[in-house]
Structure formats: structure tokens, C-alpha cells
Write a protein that holds these residues in place. Sequence first.
Motif, mmCIF file in Angstrom:
data_model
loop_
_atom_site.group_PDB
_atom_site.id
_atom_site.type_symbol
_atom_site.label_atom_id
_atom_site.label_comp_id
_atom_site.label_asym_id
_atom_site.label_seq_id
_atom_site.Cartn_x
_atom_site.Cartn_y
_atom_site.Cartn_z
ATOM 1 N N ASP A 1 0.983 -0.425 -8.707
ATOM 2 C CA ASP A 1 0.049 -1.352 -8.660
ATOM 3 C C ASP A 1 0.779 -2.518 -9.534
ATOM 4 N N ARG B 1 -0.343 -5.551 -10.182
ATOM 5 C CA ARG B 1 -1.551 -6.821 -10.539
ATOM 6 C C ARG B 1 -0.946 -7.399 -12.150
ATOM 7 N N GLU C 1 -0.144 -10.945 -1.693
ATOM 8 C CA GLU C 1 -1.483 -11.056 -2.248
ATOM 9 C C GLU C 1 -2.095 -9.746 -1.384
ATOM 10 N N ARG C 2 -1.982 -9.615 -0.274
ATOM 11 C CA ARG C 2 -2.740 -8.542 0.501
ATOM 12 C C ARG C 2 -2.347 -7.254 -0.134
ATOM 13 N N GLY D 1 -2.021 -7.882 -4.584
ATOM 14 C CA GLY D 1 -3.349 -8.530 -5.478
ATOM 15 C C GLY D 1 -4.525 -8.070 -5.006
ATOM 16 N N GLN D 2 -4.602 -7.493 -3.676
ATOM 17 C CA GLN D 2 -5.784 -6.941 -3.071
ATOM 18 C C GLN D 2 -5.643 -5.377 -3.101
ATOM 19 N N ARG D 3 -4.525 -5.019 -3.861
ATOM 20 C CA ARG D 3 -4.432 -3.271 -4.030
ATOM 21 C C ARG D 3 -4.437 -2.569 -2.681
ATOM 22 N N ARG D 4 -3.782 -3.084 -1.548
ATOM 23 C CA ARG D 4 -4.031 -2.411 -0.406
ATOM 24 C C ARG D 4 -2.746 -1.709 0.092
ATOM 25 N N TYR D 5 -1.875 -1.626 -0.990
ATOM 26 C CA TYR D 5 -0.544 -1.077 -0.764
ATOM 27 C C TYR D 5 -0.542 0.565 -0.207
ATOM 28 N N ASP E 1 -1.275 0.489 3.392
ATOM 29 C CA ASP E 1 -0.289 -0.092 4.369
ATOM 30 C C ASP E 1 0.286 1.128 5.131
ATOM 31 N N SER F 1 -3.428 -4.227 9.848
ATOM 32 C CA SER F 1 -2.495 -4.595 8.993
ATOM 33 C C SER F 1 -1.119 -5.059 9.572
ATOM 34 N N HIS G 1 -10.153 4.805 -1.966
ATOM 35 C CA HIS G 1 -11.310 4.532 -1.050
ATOM 36 C C HIS G 1 -11.546 5.379 0.160
#
Length: 262
Positions: free
Chosen positions: A56, A58, A76-77, A80-84, A87, A118, A236
Amino acid sequence: MSPDRSAVRGRSWLALADAYIHSIRSAATESDLRTLMEAVAHEIGCRHFALIHHDDFRQERQDRVDLKDYPSAITERLFGQRRYRRDPVIRACVFADSAFLWSDLPRIIQLDGQDRASLEFGLAEGLNEGITVPCIRLGECMGSCTFAGMRHPHNASSYLGPAQMLGIFAFQAARRLLPAGQSIPAARPRLHPRHRDCVVLAGRGLSNKEIARALALTPRTVDGYLTEARRLFDAHDRTELVVSAVLAGEVGLHELRPRQPE
């Protein structure tokens, strides 16, 4: 810091990689390394690169490698949006043994709708074909070296060998250039044994009912264990959960690979 391109022009890719590796190992600053990564990306025919720990970002981290030249929308995706963690490229690093092409992702992991979305988002930002090199060191957060946005994707497979060598040495150099005294401990949320068993089996692709049969539990109990594990890792879904558990060192790669699709 960059080797004389006229001197390496016409040599084999192995010789070119050797020339860059010498320069990478001699890099004295992050700026030197960034310049070299830009040069390597150019030689491979890529517009972008990323040399990162999978963590993370951020908030600024002094104990993590974070050297990248990605489109701002991608940064950002992913971070920033913590989607790594969700991915597909980062997830594939968990299961790949060495450098891999993005076009080979379906052979490494099972792609779902979120993965395809993605990849389509990345394509719209200029990230078409890419090569990613997983960088793993026991007891540390996983990382990777990526070259992406290829101008000549039909030649991508010929760059796998050089990218593997260059990526590993570049990541080692980036770690060496972290501020003195900074350690790189893996994140350590701890799973209870039964929760861990459920996460491992989920990582092998078993459903809750199959996990319940394998562990002599009820499906409701399995669902409860996985829900608690997701809460622990702030994940999630089960895909994020498995990746997070691996990145935190709670689950070993060898425990997941046997059941992955060829």
C-alpha cells in the motif's frame, strides 16, 4: 550510467543484458537507477516500467521499493484506489516461476470479469503487452519488475530472458538504495490455523462446500472463517484474501501452485 548503445548495437540480447546489469549494479542513486530503467525499457521497446514492492503506497514508504513510470490513471487505480491486490498481473506473480508475458496470463491464473476489465483499462492507457518479473525474497514483501506498453508486441517473447535477468538485478539494486537502516519486514497479520487451512484451500480453487468436506467442517463454519480472514486483511473477496495472505507470508507459494491451471 547508461552503457554506450553504439557499443552494444548488434550484439546478442545476452550481451546487451550483461552490459546493463553491470551498470545497474553500479547505480549509486535512485536517479541513476531510474535512468537505467528508462534505457532498458527503451531497448525492449516499452514505454513504461515499474519496479515495486506489492504494498500500500497511499502513504509514503521509506522501507519499500517504489520506482515506476506508469500513466497516472494506472497509478491511481492500482495504489490510490488500492486495487493492486486484485490486479491480474500482480496476482500472477504469486503463481509464476519466472518472467511472464501479459498475453500468457490466462495460462497462469483464471481470469474473471474484473481481471478483463483491469486489462482493458490498462490497454486504454497504453499498456498493451508487457513482461513482468516476480521478485521474491524469503521473509519480505513480494515485488516485481515490469516493462509494459510494447511498441512491437509480436517480438515480446524474445525479450523474456533479458527481462528476467535485468529485472532481478534491478530489484536488488533498488533494495540496496533504500535509506540506510530501513528494514523490509513483511506485513504480519496472523491467521489462526483453521482459518489458514481454509485460505490455502480457497487459493487452490476449492469452493466452500469442498473446503468443508476436506476439513470435516460445515460450509457455514468455513464461510465464517473466510469472512474473519477477509476482515483481518481488509480484503473484499477471496482473490484479494489469498493474494494478501501470500504477500504477508502467511501462506507459501508452494501450497497453492499444485492446483493451479497449467
